[in-house]
Design a protein around this motif. Sequence first.
Motif, mmCIF file in Angstrom:
data_model
loop_
_atom_site.group_PDB
_atom_site.id
_atom_site.type_symbol
_atom_site.label_atom_id
_atom_site.label_comp_id
_atom_site.label_asym_id
_atom_site.label_seq_id
_atom_site.Cartn_x
_atom_site.Cartn_y
_atom_site.Cartn_z
ATOM 1 N N ASP A 56 34.893 -14.679 -24.747
ATOM 2 C CA ASP A 56 36.291 -15.132 -24.768
ATOM 3 C C ASP A 56 36.414 -16.615 -25.096
ATOM 4 N N ALA A 57 35.327 -17.207 -25.625
ATOM 5 C CA ALA A 57 35.325 -18.620 -26.028
ATOM 6 C C ALA A 57 35.708 -19.556 -24.886
ATOM 7 N N THR A 58 35.261 -19.236 -23.673
ATOM 8 C CA THR A 58 35.507 -20.109 -22.526
ATOM 9 C C THR A 58 35.059 -21.530 -22.846
ATOM 10 N N ASP A 59 35.969 -22.476 -22.661
ATOM 11 C CA ASP A 59 35.689 -23.866 -23.031
ATOM 12 C C ASP A 59 35.813 -24.753 -21.803
ATOM 13 N N ARG A 60 34.669 -25.236 -21.326
ATOM 14 C CA ARG A 60 34.658 -26.154 -20.186
ATOM 15 C C ARG A 60 34.214 -27.553 -20.619
ATOM 16 N N HIS A 61 34.387 -27.848 -21.904
ATOM 17 C CA HIS A 61 34.022 -29.148 -22.461
ATOM 18 C C HIS A 61 32.528 -29.430 -22.288
ATOM 19 N N MET A 62 31.737 -28.420 -22.666
ATOM 20 C CA MET A 62 30.293 -28.503 -22.536
ATOM 21 C C MET A 62 29.613 -28.468 -23.910
ATOM 22 N N LEU A 63 28.517 -29.223 -24.025
ATOM 23 C CA LEU A 63 27.670 -29.193 -25.209
ATOM 24 C C LEU A 63 26.231 -28.955 -24.788
ATOM 25 N N ARG A 64 25.443 -28.369 -25.704
ATOM 26 C CA ARG A 64 24.021 -28.151 -25.474
ATOM 27 C C ARG A 64 23.217 -28.999 -26.448
ATOM 28 N N PHE A 65 22.348 -29.847 -25.890
ATOM 29 C CA PHE A 65 21.413 -30.620 -26.694
ATOM 30 C C PHE A 65 20.014 -30.037 -26.547
ATOM 31 N N CYS A 66 19.243 -30.034 -27.633
ATOM 32 C CA CYS A 66 17.846 -29.628 -27.584
ATOM 33 C C CYS A 66 16.979 -30.874 -27.450
ATOM 34 N N PHE A 67 16.141 -30.933 -26.398
ATOM 35 C CA PHE A 67 15.283 -32.102 -26.226
ATOM 36 C C PHE A 67 13.838 -31.826 -26.632
ATOM 37 N N ALA A 68 13.615 -30.762 -27.386
ATOM 38 C CA ALA A 68 12.278 -30.484 -27.921
ATOM 39 C C ALA A 68 12.065 -31.320 -29.182
ATOM 40 N N LYS A 69 12.127 -32.619 -29.008
ATOM 41 C CA LYS A 69 12.050 -33.562 -30.115
ATOM 42 C C LYS A 69 11.090 -34.696 -29.748
ATOM 43 N N THR A 70 10.708 -35.472 -30.749
ATOM 44 C CA THR A 70 9.866 -36.628 -30.473
ATOM 45 C C THR A 70 10.623 -37.610 -29.588
ATOM 46 N N ASP A 71 9.877 -38.437 -28.863
ATOM 47 C CA ASP A 71 10.520 -39.445 -28.025
ATOM 48 C C ASP A 71 11.384 -40.370 -28.872
ATOM 49 N N GLU A 72 10.912 -40.683 -30.072
ATOM 50 C CA GLU A 72 11.678 -41.572 -30.956
ATOM 51 C C GLU A 72 13.020 -40.951 -31.330
ATOM 52 N N GLY A 126 6.616 -18.311 -30.469
ATOM 53 C CA GLY A 126 7.322 -19.380 -31.168
ATOM 54 C C GLY A 126 7.819 -20.434 -30.210
ATOM 55 N N LYS A 127 8.391 -19.995 -29.084
ATOM 56 C CA LYS A 127 8.895 -20.930 -28.080
ATOM 57 C C LYS A 127 7.747 -21.520 -27.254
ATOM 58 N N SER A 128 6.844 -20.673 -26.782
ATOM 59 C CA SER A 128 5.793 -21.132 -25.872
ATOM 60 C C SER A 128 4.809 -22.081 -26.548
ATOM 61 N N LEU A 129 4.518 -21.832 -27.822
ATOM 62 C CA LEU A 129 3.518 -22.643 -28.536
ATOM 63 C C LEU A 129 4.155 -23.580 -29.544
ATOM 64 N N HIS A 130 5.475 -23.727 -29.508
ATOM 65 C CA HIS A 130 6.287 -24.500 -30.465
ATOM 66 C C HIS A 130 5.870 -24.293 -31.921
ATOM 67 N N ASN A 173 10.613 -30.839 -33.352
ATOM 68 C CA ASN A 173 10.408 -31.591 -34.592
ATOM 69 C C ASN A 173 9.117 -32.402 -34.555
ATOM 70 N N PHE A 174 8.238 -32.082 -33.570
ATOM 71 C CA PHE A 174 6.966 -32.795 -33.483
ATOM 72 C C PHE A 174 5.839 -31.880 -33.963
ATOM 73 N N PRO A 175 4.698 -32.455 -34.333
ATOM 74 C CA PRO A 175 3.599 -31.641 -34.877
ATOM 75 C C PRO A 175 3.059 -30.649 -33.847
ATOM 76 N N VAL A 176 2.505 -29.570 -34.363
ATOM 77 C CA VAL A 176 1.853 -28.607 -33.468
ATOM 78 C C VAL A 176 0.492 -29.155 -33.058
ATOM 79 N N ASP A 177 -0.106 -28.514 -32.084
ATOM 80 C CA ASP A 177 -1.413 -28.905 -31.558
ATOM 81 C C ASP A 177 -2.442 -28.943 -32.701
ATOM 82 N N GLU A 178 -3.224 -30.011 -32.758
ATOM 83 C CA GLU A 178 -4.238 -30.136 -33.798
ATOM 84 C C GLU A 178 -5.268 -29.008 -33.720
ATOM 85 N N ARG A 179 -5.532 -28.516 -32.520
ATOM 86 C CA ARG A 179 -6.471 -27.397 -32.383
ATOM 87 C C ARG A 179 -5.941 -26.152 -33.071
ATOM 88 N N LEU A 180 -4.622 -25.966 -33.024
ATOM 89 C CA LEU A 180 -4.010 -24.829 -33.704
ATOM 90 C C LEU A 180 -4.154 -24.976 -35.218
#
Length: 375
Positions: free
Chosen positions: A347-363, A226-230, A33-40
Motif C-alpha cells: 500500500d506504499a506506506t510512507d514513513r519518510h524512510m530511506l534505505r542505504f547500502c553500507f557494503a561499500k569501501t570506507d572511502e 552472492g550475499k555471503s561471499l560478496h 563495491n570493494f574487491p573480492v577476497d584475493e584467495r577467491l
Amino acid sequence: MSKLPNTTTSIFSVMSQLANEHGAINLSQGFPNFPVDERLLEISERLLWGNIHQYTPMAGLPSLLEKIAQLTFKNYNRKINTATQMLVTAGATQGIFTAISALVNKGDEVIILDPSYDSYEPSVLVAGGIPVRIALNEDYSPNFNRIEAAITAKTKMIVINNPHNPTGKIWSEADFEALELILEKQPQVLILSDEVYEYISFLHPHISFHTREKLIDRTIVASSFGKSLHVTGWKVGYLIAPENLMLEIKKVHQFLVFSVNSLSQHIISEYLDVVDFNQISKMYQQKRDLFQNLIKNSRFEVLPCDGTYFQVVNYKNISTQNDVDFARELIVKHGVAAIPISVFHNDATDRHMLRFCFAKTDETLIAAAEKLNSI
C-alpha cells in the motif's frame, strides 16, 4: 493478457540509473563495491584452465553440495542429505521463484510480510497464487495477531525474510515461538524462509529455521553465496528443504535453468575450505558502525540495524516530501542514491524512510556521509 500487469522497472534499476546520470554515490542497490577476497581470485584463475566448463549435475556440483552440508551442520547442527534435500540455484531469487512455482497452485494464498523484497509477490502471481500482504509492526517486528488472522483454509505458504531486507531487523526467540504456536494449528502452511543475509548479523545472533525442530519438516530455506561471499554477480545460491518438497522443486528447476554455472560452483566449493564466515560478519559490522558514526550528527534519524548490509534512516526532520520524491531529490541535488522504503509495501506506506547500502569501501561511505551531513 499480462501475468504481471502492475509490474514495472525495479526501483533498484531506476535509482541506480538516476545515480549514474547524475554522478551520484550509489548506496541504493545492495551490492559491494570493494574487491573480492584475493584467495577467491587465486582459486578462480587456477580453476579457469581446468576441465570444468560443462554441465554439472542438475542439483549441483557434488563437492559443493557436501561443503554446504558441512557448513549447515557447523552453524546450525542440522544434518542434510545432499542427494534429496539440497539444490544449488542461479541465485536465491531463482530459488525462491522455483520453490513458489513448484509448491503454490492456482488460488493458493501466500502471506508476505511488508515491507518485503520485491520478488516475492511476482513469483506468487506467476504461479497463479494470491499474495496476502501483512504489515509488520512499526518497529518492523512481526505482528502475530495480523498473521494469525490472515491464515485461511486457502493459505499455502508464508514467506519470511530474516535478517530482514530492507530494515535489518532480526527475529527473536520469542518471535519463533509465537509463530510455532500459530502454525501448530495450521499444519497445511509451508514456510519459505529467505535467509540470504544469514551470515551478516551483529549484536544478536541470527536464528535460522534450520534450528526449529517444530517447523523444519515444512520449511524451505533460501541462502545466497552472492550475499555471503560478496560475489553478487555470480548469482549462486541454494535451497534446503525436506525431501518431499525438494522433489517438487527440482522438477521445476530442471526445466528452468537445469544446472548452475559450473565454474562458479567449482570455485566456491574450494573457497569454502578457507573462508571464515565470522570474519565476514565482523567486517560488515565495522562498516555499519562507521556509517552510523559518520551520520550520527546529521539531520537523518538512524534506526537500529541488527543484520544485513542496509541502514534505514528517517528524514522527517529534513523534508515532508514523500520518500520516492525525496530519494530522487537526494540524487539530483545532493549526489547520494538511496531506496525509498514505501516501495517495499503493497500500500506504499510512507514513513519518510530511506534505505542505504553500507557494503561499500570506507572511502565511499565517508564521501557519502559528507554529502548527507551537509543537508
